[in-house]
Design a protein around this motif. Structure first.
Motif, PDB file in Angstrom:
ATOM      1  N   ALA A 154       0.682  -1.091   0.253  1.00  0.00           N
ATOM      2  CA  ALA A 154      -0.206  -0.094   0.007  1.00  0.00           C
ATOM      3  C   ALA A 154       0.918   1.217  -0.036  1.00  0.00           C
ATOM      4  O   ALA A 154       0.396   2.305  -0.068  1.00  0.00           O
ATOM      5  N   GLN A 181      -2.319   1.020  -2.645  1.00  0.00           N
ATOM      6  CA  GLN A 181      -3.302   0.546  -1.812  1.00  0.00           C
ATOM      7  C   GLN A 181      -3.557  -0.958  -1.886  1.00  0.00           C
ATOM      8  O   GLN A 181      -3.037  -1.542  -2.975  1.00  0.00           O
ATOM      9  N   ASN A 188      -8.162  -5.157   2.067  1.00  0.00           N
ATOM     10  CA  ASN A 188      -7.999  -6.115   3.409  1.00  0.00           C
ATOM     11  C   ASN A 188      -9.329  -6.921   3.473  1.00  0.00           C
ATOM     12  O   ASN A 188     -10.415  -6.384   3.059  1.00  0.00           O
ATOM     13  N   ASN A 197      -7.175  -2.276  11.089  1.00  0.00           N
ATOM     14  CA  ASN A 197      -6.722  -1.786   9.750  1.00  0.00           C
ATOM     15  C   ASN A 197      -6.558  -0.282   9.569  1.00  0.00           C
ATOM     16  O   ASN A 197      -6.016   0.168   8.441  1.00  0.00           O
ATOM     17  N   SER A 233      -3.277   1.393   7.816  1.00  0.00           N
ATOM     18  CA  SER A 233      -3.491   2.249   6.732  1.00  0.00           C
ATOM     19  C   SER A 233      -2.667   3.671   7.167  1.00  0.00           C
ATOM     20  O   SER A 233      -1.856   4.291   6.472  1.00  0.00           O
ATOM     21  N   SER A 259       1.014   2.982   6.369  1.00  0.00           N
ATOM     22  CA  SER A 259       1.491   2.914   4.965  1.00  0.00           C
ATOM     23  C   SER A 259       1.138   4.370   4.257  1.00  0.00           C
ATOM     24  O   SER A 259       1.879   4.733   3.317  1.00  0.00           O
ATOM     25  N   SER A 288      -5.145   4.730   2.137  1.00  0.00           N
ATOM     26  CA  SER A 288      -6.402   4.291   2.868  1.00  0.00           C
ATOM     27  C   SER A 288      -6.873   2.950   2.762  1.00  0.00           C
ATOM     28  O   SER A 288      -5.989   2.270   1.792  1.00  0.00           O
ATOM     29  N   THR A 289      -7.352   2.520   3.707  1.00  0.00           N
ATOM     30  CA  THR A 289      -7.723   0.946   3.740  1.00  0.00           C
ATOM     31  C   THR A 289      -8.751   0.768   2.910  1.00  0.00           C
ATOM     32  O   THR A 289      -9.378   1.440   2.180  1.00  0.00           O
ATOM     33  N   THR A 290      -9.151  -0.352   2.752  1.00  0.00           N
ATOM     34  CA  THR A 290     -10.325  -0.950   1.781  1.00  0.00           C
ATOM     35  C   THR A 290     -11.176  -1.703   2.615  1.00  0.00           C
ATOM     36  O   THR A 290     -10.758  -2.468   3.615  1.00  0.00           O
ATOM     37  N   TRP A 291     -12.249  -2.008   2.182  1.00  0.00           N
ATOM     38  CA  TRP A 291     -13.401  -2.752   3.089  1.00  0.00           C
ATOM     39  C   TRP A 291     -14.122  -3.487   1.889  1.00  0.00           C
ATOM     40  O   TRP A 291     -14.623  -2.979   0.938  1.00  0.00           O
ATOM     41  N   GLY A 312     -12.027   5.321   4.278  1.00  0.00           N
ATOM     42  CA  GLY A 312     -11.489   4.214   3.273  1.00  0.00           C
ATOM     43  C   GLY A 312     -12.274   4.080   2.035  1.00  0.00           C
ATOM     44  O   GLY A 312     -13.547   4.504   1.949  1.00  0.00           O
TER      45      GLY A 312
END
Length: 562
Positions: free
Chosen positions: A286, A293, A296, A316, A320, A323, A326-329, A395
């Motif tokens: 990421a 990115q 997760n 998570n 993020s 790194s 932004s995280t992902t869902w 995210g």
């Protein structure tokens, strides 16, 4: 070719690239919409539904592979990375689709499958014809066999899809395939392999593609020096950056080169890694110096459980922050049982490591979805609550086609109609992923529920019409109507990439607040949770009711800033 622009926010509240908090809709092209009545979804079919996608309120579509393919693995066996499967359309059709989506403010992300090619790819066919010691074979992973006559594989490794992961060719050598036999792994130490994928990334970027989803991004580079370990030895090795075939540090040399390509465009192209790695190694993928990115999948593997959800979100968001991404869902995709069905099953049995023993409901699928009996209404109620929870998180939110309809899994597909290689390579011991890939129902009736003028390439059950777009569009309380309202509100309420947990006094109720005062309460329990004098703007309960004095069981509500 122009690209759409959207204002989003990073964790400081400043304007940020569109992808950081995007709502991304995954399209499995062969099962989305069929424009020519051949039973297979296609690129013009996607274009024909551009208004539907715009009305849904998404920021981007992610297209699963649409390239020429023998469909040994649903299109993930790519025969030509810079073309469109003629059964799905042409490059002109692709350009028209991109233009139609961009005109509606929708970005386009395409799947790149760099770990392996199809065995029909020109390179592999050349390798077979060229023989031992040829330059053509160096692009793949060929080895001599073991045993007195070389008639035993180089190692006893097992493919992800079942069966051995080494296949012998006519002249006696063996090639490595981590997935299906028809998917030979590439040799990423070869300069021609690296150069050709750079060419591919530029080809699609020049056609207006905004980003790329990288399939099994953690598996490209390998060190298969002799002697090869046994399968047991391979499984016991730590995945610390030096594993022979998984999550090697040197893969980031490849992605650093790709990042230079992405950043050469204005705006820079984006990428998201499908990387099943230890959480401590996610930031490597990421990082802004790498792909930028990473997915997760923790919520996808979780039960509908407050403690689990809170831990996953907290962990998570911390990853993020490390790194800088932004995280992902995500709850559903083309590889797993749809979450409207998963949440209708008994709570998942888990091993000592906390991971599901029966991954993604596969054990239930083995019975054709009859044992145990799925709680359809309860599964949908929990799925709506979970989805509203997810769409409020900081995210990127990834959705899979049909989840906006509350579409359940199709479990009872006859063996003769199945397509997933997992089913065939395990002799039915693993049922495969066909149940989430059944073509979508657009109308309540018709030969394929509006998918196309004829039938569908996977059989649709009689009850599919209950979830048709036409039916749900006319129902203000439908799951489709809920998604449309949620995505529209999400655009209005989106703020910096942070949240604060608020105490609820109950272990089965979660509440968090975003920096602009947007509050979200999810009741995971079976008893109502009292509300104060708040302005509820959206609820997942059915019928949707904002005049609430309490949060019903298994329900999420959004509350406007005070």
């Amino acid at each position: 070719m122009s690209t759409p622009t959207e204002t989003v926010f990073d964790r400081t509240g400043e304007a940020a690239p569109w992808w950081r908090q995007a709502a991304v809709y995954q399209i499995y092209p062969r099962s989305f919409a069929d424009s020519n009545g051949d039973g297979l979804g296609d690129i013009p079919g996607i274009t024909s539904r551009a208004d539907y996608l715009a009305e849904l309120g998404i920021d981007a579509v992610w297209l699963s592979p649409f390239y020429p393919s023998a469909l040994a693995d649903g299109g993930y066996d790519v025969a030509d990375y810079r073309n469109v499967d003629p059964r799905l359309g042409t490059l002109d059709d692709f350009d028209a689709m991109v233009s139609a989506l961009h005109a509606r403010g929708i970005h386009v992300v395409v799947d790149i499958v760099p770990n392996h090619t199809s065995d029909q790819h020109v390179w592999f066919q050349e390798a077979l014809a060229a023989g031992r010691g040829s330059a053509a074979r160096e692009r793949y992973i060929f080895r001599e066999g073991t045993g007195e006559n070389g008639d035993q594989p180089p190692a006893d490794w097992v493919s992800v899809f079942g069966g051995p992961s080494w296949e012998r060719v006519a002249d006696g050598q063996w090639y490595f395939h981590h997935f299906a036999t028809e998917q030979p792994d590439l040799n990423w130490r070869h300069p021609e392999v690296r150069a050709d994928f750079v060419k591919t990334l530029r080809f699609w970027s020049d056609r207006g593609v905004d980003g790329f989803r990288i399939d099994v991004a953690h598996m490209l580079t390998k060190d298969l020096s002799d002697p090869l370990p046994s399968q047991a030895e391979l499984d016991a090795l730590p995945q610390d950056g030096n594993h022979p075939i998984i999550d090697r540090d040197d893969v980031h040399e490849v992605y650093a080169e790709w990042r230079e390509v992405f950043n050469s465009y204005d705006p820079p192209r984006t990428a998201v890694a499908e990387a099943w790695v230890h959480p401590s190694r996610v930031p490597l993928y990421a990082s802004p110096k790498s792909l930028g990115q990473a997915f997760n999948f923790d919520l996808l593997e979780a039960d509908f459980d407050a403690e689990e959800f809170r831990r996953i979100v907290t962990d998570n968001l911390a990853i993020s922050a490390t790194s800088g991404s932004s995280t992902t869902w995500v709850f559903s995709n083309h590889d797993v049982v749809r979450h409207a069905t998963r949440y209708g099953l008994p709570r998942t049995e888990r091993g000592a490591d906390g991971r599901p023993l029966h991954k993604h409901g596969s054990q239930w699928l083995l019975s054709g979805g009859t044992d145990p009996v799925v709680d359809t209404a309860g599964g949908l109620r929990r799925a709506r609550a979970a989805s509203l929870f997810l769409l409020a998180l900081p995210g990127s939110a990834y959705m899979y086609q049909g989840e906006e309809l509350g579409l359940p899994e199709v479990a009872d597909i006859p063996a003769a109609d199945r397509q997933d290689p997992t089913f065939f390579r395990t002799q039915g011991a693993e049922i495969g992923r066909d149940g989430c890939r059944v073509p979508l129902p657009w109308t309540e009736s018709g030969p394929s529920f509006g998918f196309g003028e004829a039938g569908a390439h996977l059989p649709q059950p009689a009850w599919f019409g209950e979830y048709a777009v036409s039916r749900e569009s006319a129902d203000p309380h439908s799951t489709l109507s809920l998604y449309r309202r949620a995505l529209a509100l999400r655009h209005e309420l989106q703020t910096a990439e942070e949240l604060e947990w608020l105490e609820t006094g109950r272990a089965d109720v979660l509440e968090f607040v975003r920096p602009n005062g947007w509050r979200v309460i999810t009741n995971f329990g079976t008893e109502p949770y009292p509300l104060g004098p708040d302005t509820v703007v959206l609820t997942s309960s059915d019928p949707v009711d904002t005049a609430l004095t309490e949060v019903p069981a298994e329900t999420t509500v959004w509350i406007a800033a005070r």
